[in-house]
Design an enzyme around this catalytic site. Structure first.
Site, PDB file in Angstrom:
ATOM      1  N   GLU A   1      42.424  50.563  -0.113  1.00 25.18           N
ATOM      2  CA  GLU A   1      43.238  49.669   0.694  1.00 25.18           C
ATOM      3  C   GLU A   1      42.309  48.697   1.430  1.00 25.18           C
ATOM      4  OE1 GLU A   1      46.618  50.194   1.014  1.00 25.18           O
ATOM      5  OE2 GLU A   1      46.508  51.887  -0.360  1.00 25.18           O
TER       6      GLU A   1
ATOM      7  N   GLY B   1      48.415  55.053  -8.882  1.00 26.32           N
ATOM      8  CA  GLY B   1      48.493  53.639  -9.203  1.00 26.32           C
ATOM      9  C   GLY B   1      49.972  53.343  -9.207  1.00 26.32           C
TER      10      GLY B   1
ATOM     11  N   VAL C   1      51.341  63.214  -4.677  1.00 27.90           N
ATOM     12  CA  VAL C   1      50.061  63.858  -4.980  1.00 27.90           C
ATOM     13  C   VAL C   1      49.756  63.677  -6.456  1.00 27.90           C
ATOM     14  CG1 VAL C   1      48.702  65.984  -4.817  1.00 27.90           C
ATOM     15  CG2 VAL C   1      50.650  65.644  -3.304  1.00 27.90           C
TER      16      VAL C   1
ATOM     17  N   LYS D   1      47.726  65.052   1.376  1.00 33.14           N
ATOM     18  CA  LYS D   1      48.112  65.629   0.083  1.00 33.14           C
ATOM     19  C   LYS D   1      47.946  67.146   0.099  1.00 33.14           C
ATOM     20  CE  LYS D   1      46.989  61.397  -2.405  1.00 33.14           C
ATOM     21  NZ  LYS D   1      45.858  60.628  -2.946  1.00 33.14           N
TER      22      LYS D   1
ATOM     23  N   LYS E   1      53.626  59.664   1.596  1.00 30.59           N
ATOM     24  CA  LYS E   1      53.040  60.904   2.123  1.00 30.59           C
ATOM     25  C   LYS E   1      53.282  61.091   3.618  1.00 30.59           C
ATOM     26  CE  LYS E   1      49.212  59.322   0.557  1.00 30.59           C
ATOM     27  NZ  LYS E   1      49.458  58.432  -0.567  1.00 30.59           N
TER      28      LYS E   1
ATOM     29  N   GLY F   1      40.431  47.430  -6.575  1.00 30.77           N
ATOM     30  CA  GLY F   1      41.825  47.714  -6.239  1.00 30.77           C
ATOM     31  C   GLY F   1      42.159  49.171  -6.001  1.00 30.77           C
TER      32      GLY F   1
ATOM     33  N   GLY G   1      49.676  61.088  -8.284  1.00 28.79           N
ATOM     34  CA  GLY G   1      50.282  59.951  -8.968  1.00 28.79           C
ATOM     35  C   GLY G   1      50.961  60.389 -10.250  1.00 28.79           C
TER      36      GLY G   1
HETATM   37  N1  NAP Z   1      50.478  52.030  -4.719  1.00 25.05           N
HETATM   38  C1  NAP Z   1      50.162  53.224  -5.182  1.00 25.05           C
HETATM   39  O1  NAP Z   1      49.397  53.367  -6.101  1.00 25.05           O
HETATM   40  C2  NAP Z   1      50.775  54.446  -4.572  1.00 25.05           C
HETATM   41  C3  NAP Z   1      50.546  55.683  -5.144  1.00 25.05           C
HETATM   42  C4  NAP Z   1      51.137  56.827  -4.599  1.00 25.05           C
HETATM   43  C5  NAP Z   1      51.923  56.718  -3.465  1.00 25.05           C
HETATM   44  N2  NAP Z   1      52.115  55.485  -2.900  1.00 25.05           N
HETATM   45  C6  NAP Z   1      52.946  55.406  -1.720  1.00 25.05           C
HETATM   46  O2  NAP Z   1      54.176  54.767  -2.032  1.00 25.05           O
HETATM   47  C7  NAP Z   1      54.620  53.968  -0.949  1.00 25.05           C
HETATM   48  C8  NAP Z   1      54.755  52.537  -1.396  1.00 25.05           C
HETATM   49  O3  NAP Z   1      53.514  52.059  -1.814  1.00 25.05           O
HETATM   50  P1  NAP Z   1      53.280  50.579  -2.300  1.00 25.05           P
HETATM   51  O4  NAP Z   1      51.920  50.520  -2.832  1.00 25.05           O
HETATM   52  O5  NAP Z   1      54.407  50.159  -3.156  1.00 25.05           O
HETATM   53  O6  NAP Z   1      53.350  49.800  -0.906  1.00 25.05           O
HETATM   54  P2  NAP Z   1      53.631  48.257  -0.676  1.00 25.05           P
HETATM   55  O7  NAP Z   1      53.265  47.480  -1.874  1.00 25.05           O
HETATM   56  O8  NAP Z   1      53.010  47.926   0.626  1.00 25.05           O
HETATM   57  O9  NAP Z   1      55.212  48.189  -0.515  1.00 25.05           O
HETATM   58  C9  NAP Z   1      55.896  48.669   0.581  1.00 25.05           C
HETATM   59  C10 NAP Z   1      57.332  48.193   0.510  1.00 25.05           C
HETATM   60  O10 NAP Z   1      58.038  48.722   1.609  1.00 25.05           O
HETATM   61  C11 NAP Z   1      58.733  47.683   2.284  1.00 25.05           C
HETATM   62  N3  NAP Z   1      58.911  48.004   3.687  1.00 25.05           N
HETATM   63  C12 NAP Z   1      58.012  47.933   4.698  1.00 25.05           C
HETATM   64  N4  NAP Z   1      58.576  48.320   5.863  1.00 25.05           N
HETATM   65  C13 NAP Z   1      59.863  48.620   5.577  1.00 25.05           C
HETATM   66  C14 NAP Z   1      60.953  49.042   6.355  1.00 25.05           C
HETATM   67  N5  NAP Z   1      60.850  49.253   7.671  1.00 25.05           N
HETATM   68  N6  NAP Z   1      62.138  49.272   5.735  1.00 25.05           N
HETATM   69  C15 NAP Z   1      62.271  49.054   4.422  1.00 25.05           C
HETATM   70  N7  NAP Z   1      61.275  48.659   3.637  1.00 25.05           N
HETATM   71  C16 NAP Z   1      60.074  48.429   4.201  1.00 25.05           C
HETATM   72  C17 NAP Z   1      57.896  46.486   2.058  1.00 25.05           C
HETATM   73  O11 NAP Z   1      58.695  45.346   2.283  1.00 25.05           O
HETATM   74  P3  NAP Z   1      58.170  43.844   1.966  1.00 25.05           P
HETATM   75  O12 NAP Z   1      58.305  43.721   0.473  1.00 25.05           O
HETATM   76  O13 NAP Z   1      59.128  42.992   2.721  1.00 25.05           O
HETATM   77  O14 NAP Z   1      56.773  43.795   2.460  1.00 25.05           O
HETATM   78  C18 NAP Z   1      57.471  46.680   0.618  1.00 25.05           C
HETATM   79  O15 NAP Z   1      58.491  46.256  -0.240  1.00 25.05           O
HETATM   80  C19 NAP Z   1      53.572  54.144   0.141  1.00 25.05           C
HETATM   81  O16 NAP Z   1      54.001  55.148   1.036  1.00 25.05           O
HETATM   82  C20 NAP Z   1      52.343  54.587  -0.622  1.00 25.05           C
HETATM   83  O17 NAP Z   1      51.490  55.386   0.157  1.00 25.05           O
HETATM   84  C21 NAP Z   1      51.566  54.362  -3.440  1.00 25.05           C
END
Ligand code: NAP
Lengths: 335, 462
Positions: free
Chosen positions: A209, A315, A152, A224, A125, A206, A154
């Site tokens: 954050e 999620g 937005v 969003k 986002k 979970g 999910g």
């Molecule tokens: N989780 C959810 O339910 C959810 C839902 C909707 C949207 N999102 C969005 O989707 C995105 C990812 O979420 P997530 O939950 O998967 O986050 P996450 O588990 O923290 O994963 C982030 C990933 O990005 C990598 N990363 C960090 N800095 C970087 C950089 N400078 N260059 C390249 N890669 C980098 C991290 O590397 P490492 O593996 O080395 O740490 C990790 O692999 C976020 O923007 C989040 O807001 C998440």
């Protein structure tokens, strides 16, 4: 379709899992045969123009290591954007962490991808909340596809619903609960739990954050809302244009008082002329009075009236499936 | 604040401008500059000579460019260290320019991209000098190119179009921070960058467009365009010696006036200000006390006065297509327009009688014979157009005012005033937005017609 993915955390890994499990079906039903040419995480990257092995990527990430350590193709250290110029591919998927201060690294990454005529999907986002008008303009200028369903709702196809199902009608206003964490907290507080206790519970389960301030201060909802307002209503706004209020000041007593009048308090993001996020007291039987970590959005349109769509919110798996939806759509546009 | 080339023509003028900026420095200011004097035209000339391989010219030109800019430094910067530092930067840029021009003259090839790059030197040089002069006066400044300031365009070299949302975002990010630190950004007008970081030029509207884009990005309170005239005039003072400067007009009126040849801003440059409702003040650099002309939103314009300005457009010619069988023959007009468009001829005015038996077209006088020839070839002898005639001794009398659309009878009053003097009217048409009325008359009646309209609408009374 040749793909490079940025970010291999919860969402990134869920996407790779899904691509693996649904491989046959995606190919047969949608002609989608993704080839992962590259993966980038925070400590390194791996590139193979013939395509990387998904199992290999998952294995190394499950060990908590960087893809930069992958055999033959891995390289440790920062990924320089210039590298993109030397690889021929079709789609960049950004799943890097949300940065609400300056949108980086995703903002620069997406801009560069557009200038190289690459299609982009993001679940992040940050860049959208801060610079959505810029991103939409650059995507259009470069004649590439830009999709962000996962940002937005999910797994709930909110953006597609409004854009496609209400096509031909005119959406006048949007109101919704766009953040599961705060809705969970408010629901628990209604049952008599204190704010801090409800928050802790959300963290344990979970939803929230470790640093939940983006959620409870309303920033996540506002981000969003910016995306909805730009995409659905064509309003060129950014996070700075949204009046934001969170739920820190809500007391159990407020909820009890509301309850006595047949009402409840919800953190509502709305855009109707002005864009704002604030705790509103609404009737218990209104469409938006959903409980738990559910999300709900009402689209108020000129002819169809009010349509409300309710879903489970974000999620890892849900968001990954929305990325696949976007991939299928882009695949279709590529002909 | 944007300063045009005439305001920066030499060192003493640059000094004056720097003092002027200092006198306003209690406000938050962003400065946009054009190239010194006629430097842009000279650069254009030099790039064309270079393309023809004229290395002698390139050499001479490089010396000339270096001299005028170094002289301007000397005459506007008093502090020795600052002067030396600034001169060094000027020298370095001039060296680079020389290398680029030499390159072009050796290859005998000038691409639109390299031409834009060459043209960019004008503003890059002038901004550095003004930056030095401002520092010399104790102000904190940062000199930036349009691209560095955040203006991003498509890659249409020579006349690039800004990507406005991207520009708004980037300018805000980069410039707001400087302003909040009390720094005056000095930004090159006219030049920008595409998304690959290549220098582009904005073409028509040039530096004014830079100023309004930056103002729109920052949501500035006002844009001030400093130039060498007092503002927009009610009428040409050569015809009406007592004609005054218009204190206030709407964006729409200003657009019409400029279309009709008044010295002012290109409509393309007005647009960002118009969309974001930012008032533009046109002021005279050499008479800063004078009020100037404020261009602003129509809602704050006095509508009692239907007419604001009268102008005479001299370099025009009129063509008439005559033919009985044109009645109902669809596409005649379209064919005429297409024919002219193919020749690159711009139509300034058209009118067709209701009976459809005549079509009159006004174009620039210097393309008249070319136009007539093309129309004859494509339309005569096809049974639709019987005759094509033209007049090269006509003027267009243009009457501008937002009130024209609110107050009935303006056209009647104009025609009456002209009839009283037995001035024949050959063609009349209202502007599409009804902010103007244009009338074709004979050359010999031109000045008298302006006077009569001026009197009829009391234009002296503002
Ligand atoms: N989780 C959810 O339910 C959810 C839902 C909707 C949207 N999102 C969005 O989707 C995105 C990812 O979420 P997530 O939950 O998967 O986050 P996450 O588990 O923290 O994963 C982030 C990933 O990005 C990598 N990363 C960090 N800095 C970087 C950089 N400078 N260059 C390249 N890669 C980098 C991290 O590397 P490492 O593996 O080395 O740490 C990790 O692999 C976020 O923007 C989040 O807001 C998440």
């Amino acid at each position: 379709m040749r793909i490079i993915i940025f970010g291999c955390g919860i969402v990134g890994r869920s996407l790779l899992e899904l691509l693996k499990v649904r491989k046959k079906e995606l190919n047969i039903s949608y002609g989608l045969a993704p080839k992962i040419l590259g993966v980038v995480d925070s400590k390194g990257f791996a590139i193979n123009t013939e395509g990387l092995n998904i199992d290999e990527i998952l294995r190394i990430k499950d060990l908590g290591r960087s893809v930069g350590e992958m055999e033959n193709y891995g390289k440790k250290g920062a990924f320089e954007l210039e590298i993109l110029e030397n690889i021929e591919f079709d789609l960049l998927i950004d799943m890097t962490p949300t940065n609400i201060v300056n949108g980086e690294p995703a903002l620069s990454l997406i801009k560069r991808a557009f200038s190289l005529k690459l299609n982009v999907i993001t679940t992040n986002k940050g860049p959208l909340a801060l610079a959505m008008p810029l991103l939409l303009e650059l995507a259009k200028h470069n004649n590439v596809s830009f999709r962000f369903s996962g940002t937005v709702g999910g797994g709930t196809p909110l953006l597609d619903f409004a854009k496609k199902c209400l096509m031909g009608d005119k959406i006048l206003a949007i109101r919704g609960i766009l953040n599961g964490t705060t809705n969970y907290i408010l629901t628990e507080m209604e049952k008599g739990k204190e704010f801090s206790e409800a928050l802790r519970e959300a963290q344990v389960k979970g939803f929230a954050e470790a640093d939940p301030s983006l959620d409870i201060d309303g920033i996540d909802s506002a981000s969003k809302l910016v995306i909805l307002a730009n995409w659905i209503l064509g309003k060129k706004i950014t996070l700075k244009d949204v009046k934001v209020q969170g739920i820190r000041d809500i007391r159990v007593k407020d909820l009890e008082d509301a309850k006595k009048k047949g009402k409840t308090i919800k953190l509502i993001a709305s855009v109707n002329g002005e864009a704002k996020v604030e705790a509103e007291t609404i009737p218990k039987d209104s469409n938006l009075a959903v409980s738990g970590s559910l999300n709900a959005v009402s689209f108020i349109s000129q002819y169809a009236g009010e349509e409300t769509i309710i879903g489970r919110g974000a999620g890892g798996k849900e968001t990954a499936s929305s990325v696949i939806r976007d991939m299928i759509e882009i695949r279709g546009l590529m002909g | 604040m944007k300063f045009g080339g005439s305001s920066l023509a030499d060192g003493s003028k640059i000094s004056h401008v720097a003092d002027l900026i200092k006198s306003y420095s209690k406000n938050s200011i962003v400065v946009v500059v054009s190239a010194m004097g006629e430097v842009t035209d000279r650069l254009l000339e030099a790039s064309e000579k270079a393309e023809r391989g004229d290395q002698e010219y390139v050499k001479k030109f490089s010396v000339y460019i270096r001299e005028i800019h170094l002289a301007a430094c000397k005459n506007s910067i008093r502090n020795k260290d600052l002067l030396e530092e600034t001169s060094k930067r000027i020298e370095a840029l001039c060296d680079e320019l020389y290398r680029v021009l030499t390159g072009v003259s050796l290859l005998k090839e000038l691409t639109p991209k390299s031409k834009d790059y060459i043209l960019s030197f004008g503003e890059r040089l002038s901004s550095i000098i003004l930056g030095g002069a401002l520092r010399d006066r104790g102000l904190k400044v940062k000199v930036l190119t349009g691209g560095e300031a955040g203006i991003v365009t498509d890659s249409n070299f020579g006349e690039a179009n800004p990507l406005t949302e991207a520009t708004f975002y980037q300018v805000k990010e980069r410039i707001e921070a400087l302003i909040s630190e009390g720094i005056i950004p000095v930004i090159t007008g006219y030049i920008a960058e595409d998304q690959y970081g290549k220098i582009t030029t904005l073409g028509r509207g040039g530096s004014d467009l830079t100023a309004t884009l930056i103002a729109a990005s920052l949501k500035s309170n006002e844009v001030w365009i400093w130039t060498d005239v007092e503002g927009l005039m009610v009428a040409d003072p050569k015809i009406i010696p007592e004609a005054k400067v218009l204190p206030k007009i709407s964006y729409e009126e200003a657009t019409e006036m400029v279309m009709f040849g008044a010295k002012g801003m290109h409509p393309r440059a007005l647009e960002p200000a118009m969309v974001h409702k930012i008032p533009i003040l046109i002021k005279n650099t050499f008479n800063p006390e004078a009020k100037g002309t404020l261009i602003c939103d129509e809602t704050s314009i006095n509508k009692d006065k239907p007419v604001k300005m009268v102008a005479l457009i001299k370099d025009v010619g009129m063509i008439s297509l005559i033919g009985g069988s044109m009645v109902g023959a669809r596409g005649t007009a379209a064919q005429a327009f297409t024919t002219l468009a193919k020749q690159g001829i711009n139509i300034m005015m058209i009118s067709q009688s209701v009976s459809e038996s005549d079509i009159s077209i006004v174009i620039k006088r210097d393309s008249l014979s070319k136009a007539v020839n093309a129309l004859e070839l494509s339309m005569l002898g096809k049974g639709i157009v019987r005759d094509i005639s033209y007049e090269n001794d006509v003027y267009v009398l243009a009457i501008v005012g937002a009130g024209i659309k609110y107050i009935p009878g303006v056209a009647a009053r104009v025609l009456n005033a002209l009839a009283k003097e037995k001035i024949n009217v050959y063609m009349i048409s209202a502007g599409s937005s009804s902010n103007s009325l244009s009338v074709v008359i004979k050359e010999k009646d031109g000045y008298l017609a302006v006077k009569k309209v001026y009197e009829e609408f009391n234009l002296g009374d503002i």
